[in-house]
Design an enzyme around this catalytic site. Structure first.
Site, PDB file in Angstrom:
ATOM      1  N   LYS A  82     -12.484 -19.265 -61.057  1.00  0.00           N
ATOM      2  CA  LYS A  82     -13.450 -18.162 -61.048  1.00  0.00           C
ATOM      3  C   LYS A  82     -14.540 -18.316 -59.979  1.00  0.00           C
ATOM      4  CE  LYS A  82     -13.152 -16.278 -65.698  1.00  0.00           C
ATOM      5  NZ  LYS A  82     -13.926 -15.871 -66.878  1.00  0.00           N
ATOM      6  N   ASN A  86     -13.796 -12.622 -61.973  1.00  0.00           N
ATOM      7  CA  ASN A  86     -12.645 -12.657 -62.895  1.00  0.00           C
ATOM      8  C   ASN A  86     -11.642 -11.559 -62.567  1.00  0.00           C
ATOM      9  OD1 ASN A  86     -13.799 -10.335 -63.966  1.00  0.00           O
ATOM     10  ND2 ASN A  86     -13.330 -10.888 -66.074  1.00  0.00           N
ATOM     11  N   ASP A 144     -16.477  -9.581 -67.401  1.00  0.00           N
ATOM     12  CA  ASP A 144     -16.636 -10.129 -68.756  1.00  0.00           C
ATOM     13  C   ASP A 144     -17.838  -9.533 -69.488  1.00  0.00           C
ATOM     14  OD1 ASP A 144     -14.426 -11.838 -68.787  1.00  0.00           O
ATOM     15  OD2 ASP A 144     -15.529 -13.443 -67.787  1.00  0.00           O
TER      16      ASP A 144
END
Ligand code: ATR
Length: 274
Positions: free
Chosen positions: A63, A84, A99
């Site tokens: 990431k 991500n 996220d």
């Protein structure tokens, strides 16, 4: 073509969730999990460019590693220093972090909880906590408090919430929070080693609060079950898992994602023990 890179990645639910979205949208796309060793992110990103893969999810341990390899970062990724989701826009690779938006989206969709004006407590200060803290601040929460075993990481994490950020010390009253979120891995090892620890004492919670655990294996951690038995509404991690993918499908396809089909695919896969 879309996919996910990571290690381990073989049991990732992402390809199944992506495939359900593509099918429901009537798109002739496929998604696969690609095992990429730690240190090999640059070769993988070259592969995305060479193969013309349109969308790639990125998970551990890549990431942060992909960040300097991309052509542009969306504000979400820039702020957190992690990506991500990669969108290959005709050879121009843009990194996103979905996220946090996925977490806030799940609160809205699954608990009709709007974070605006609410007092929120995030337990933990790792990567997941950082994305959630930033997203709750963006959603105009009244307060975003962090409680973490290692204080220095909590201090760093609350910076992402600017003036809304605060530290919740061990022993502080939890009654004022509208939302309590566990982002630590406590509860993942249920049954494995008889670990009795919990992110916070459920006796400190009350029924007007929403309890969220971002863990989805098991579907209900001991802590979440204890919160539920105290009368709290609860959410497990399936919603965040699906909604971070919902945001990715939106970015890659430009279409409104078929959320229900994506949820059903994730739940079926989890029920199958994968
Ligand atoms: P993720 O990327 O999933 O958020 P992470 O970056 O490894 O995972 O972060 C894990 C978080 O869970 C950290 O905040 C960690 O606390 P420390 O900062 O003190 O390491 C927390 N955590 C993990 N196991 C824990 C435990 N047994 N007790 C308390 N906190 C724990």
């Amino acid at each position: 073509m879309a996919g996910v890179i990571g290690l381990p990645v073989r049991h990732s639910l992402s390809p199944v969730i992506h495939a359900a979205a593509f099918e429901a949208l009537g798109l002739d796309w496929a998604s696969a999990a690609f095992e990429v060793a730690d240190g090999d992110a640059a070769r993988a990103v070259d592969g995305i460019r060479a193969l013309g893969i349109r969308g790639m999810s990125v998970t551990m341990p890549h990431k942060a590693a992909v960040v300097p390899l991309l052509d542009e970062l969306a504000p979400s990724a820039e702020r957190l220093g992690v990506v991500n989701c990669i969108h290959n826009d005709d050879g121009h690779l843009v990194g996103h972090s979905t996220d946090g938006a996925g977490f806030v989206g799940a609160l809205r969709a699954d608990a009709t909880f709007d974070a605006a004006g609410r007092r929120c407590l995030v337990i933990g200060a790792g990567g997941a906590a950082r994305s959630i803290v930033a997203a709750l601040a963006d959603a105009q929460a009244a307060e975003v408090a962090v409680r973490n075993r290692t204080r220095s990481k909590a201090d760093e994490t609350i910076q992402l919430a600017g003036p809304l950020g605060s530290i919740c010390e061990e022993g502080d009253d939890l009654g004022r929070f509208d939302l309590v979120v566990n982002t630590t891995s406590i509860g993942m090892s249920i049954g494995a080693d008889g670990d009795e620890s919990m992110p916070c004492n459920p006796d400190e919670l009350h029924a007007e609060q929403l309890a969220v655990d971002i863990i989805y294996k098991p579907l209900e951690t001991r802590w979440l079950a204890a919160a539920r038995s105290r009368g709290l509404p609860t959410l497990n991690g399936v919603g965040m898992l699906v909604h971070q993918a919902v945001e990715q499908i939106r970015i890659w396809t430009g279409q409104e994602p078929p959320v229900a089909a994506m949820v059903a695919a994730a739940e079926a896969q989890l029920a199958g023990g994968r």
